[in-house]
Design an enzyme around this catalytic site. Sequence first.
Site, PDB file in Angstrom:
ATOM      1  N   ASN A  12      34.975  35.361  44.785  1.00  0.00           N
ATOM      2  CA  ASN A  12      36.535  35.494  44.313  1.00  0.00           C
ATOM      3  C   ASN A  12      36.341  34.645  45.972  1.00  0.00           C
ATOM      4  OD1 ASN A  12      38.826  34.956  44.710  1.00  0.00           O
ATOM      5  ND2 ASN A  12      39.533  37.329  44.331  1.00  0.00           N
ATOM      6  N   GLU A 170      38.307  47.491  42.402  1.00  0.00           N
ATOM      7  CA  GLU A 170      38.577  47.079  43.862  1.00  0.00           C
ATOM      8  C   GLU A 170      39.960  48.119  44.119  1.00  0.00           C
ATOM      9  OE1 GLU A 170      37.728  43.006  44.654  1.00  0.00           O
ATOM     10  OE2 GLU A 170      39.892  42.817  43.553  1.00  0.00           O
TER      11      GLU A 170
HETATM   12  C1  PEP Z   1      38.645  40.355  46.201  1.00  0.00           C
HETATM   13  O1  PEP Z   1      39.402  39.363  47.231  1.00  0.00           O
HETATM   14  O2  PEP Z   1      38.109  40.856  45.841  1.00  0.00           O
HETATM   15  C2  PEP Z   1      37.401  40.954  47.683  1.00  0.00           C
HETATM   16  C3  PEP Z   1      37.206  42.284  47.018  1.00  0.00           C
HETATM   17  O3  PEP Z   1      37.726  40.626  48.955  1.00  0.00           O
HETATM   18  P1  PEP Z   1      37.018  41.236  50.041  1.00  0.00           P
HETATM   19  O4  PEP Z   1      35.472  41.653  49.010  1.00  0.00           O
HETATM   20  O5  PEP Z   1      37.334  40.420  51.112  1.00  0.00           O
HETATM   21  O6  PEP Z   1      37.035  42.640  49.984  1.00  0.00           O
END
Ligand code: PEP
Length: 253
Positions: A12, A170
């Site tokens: 992403n 997440e």
């Molecule tokens: C995200 O934004 O989906 C994400 C997981 O970001 P990061 O890996 O930077 O924590």
Amino acid sequence: MTAKRRPLIAGNWKMNGLQSDGLALAYSVGEYLKAKEDPSFEMLVCPPFTILTATNVVLSDTDVKLGAQNCHTAEKGAHTGDISVAMLAEAGCSYVIVGHSERRTDCGETDEMVCAKAEAANAGGLTAVICIGETEAERDDGKTLDVVKTQIAGSVPGTATAENTVVAYEPVWAIGTGRTPTNDEVQEVHAFIRSELADKLGGDIADGIRLLYGGSMNPGNANDLLALDDVDGGLIGGASLKAADFGAVADCC
Ligand code: PEP
């Protein structure tokens, strides 16, 4: 991770990637995957809208999939600043992220809106990557499983299948912070998500749906996270912006 679900390593890029940097990154990811003989995993990049079409050209001779970071529910019409699923498909996307916590926070997206977006994505032939996860306050209050349960009930369409849906867990407090839950905590939530999906969609479908972990996944922790039974890949923000790091995460599959 189990052999019956093909791991998905998804990047992403968020609001990062002007043309030259973004296309160079996509090229490097493509070259990484081309060098793998019969990879056991799938790779996906989700650049900003402005470079989707150009990225699709760069990736055209590779198996790296292209995705977007949001879509509207309507096919077309008076929705200034939005983008339809048909437009994303025309740009070469086969995936779209819906309900990322940054959109839930920045744009007030609710479970109902996320569900409608996932349905629109599926109707237009795209696989929806549906994001869920608790805030730090919710975790501290011991509400993680309750929050996830509500989000699954509200955000995942009843028509979800293993082909048209990926769920990304997440924890909001882990995104971009360098902090992650323990491996046991991640596995506990992922197993819970799968059992909730089984209640909602049936065991066969739930068994096939890929569950990604997202939140500060990087080459240093990916090996342990991707080894967990119910973790079928990663949704990666910061570490997907460097091809070497993104490849190093994929190497852990
Ligand atoms: C995200 O934004 O989906 C994400 C997981 O970001 P990061 O890996 O930077 O924590």
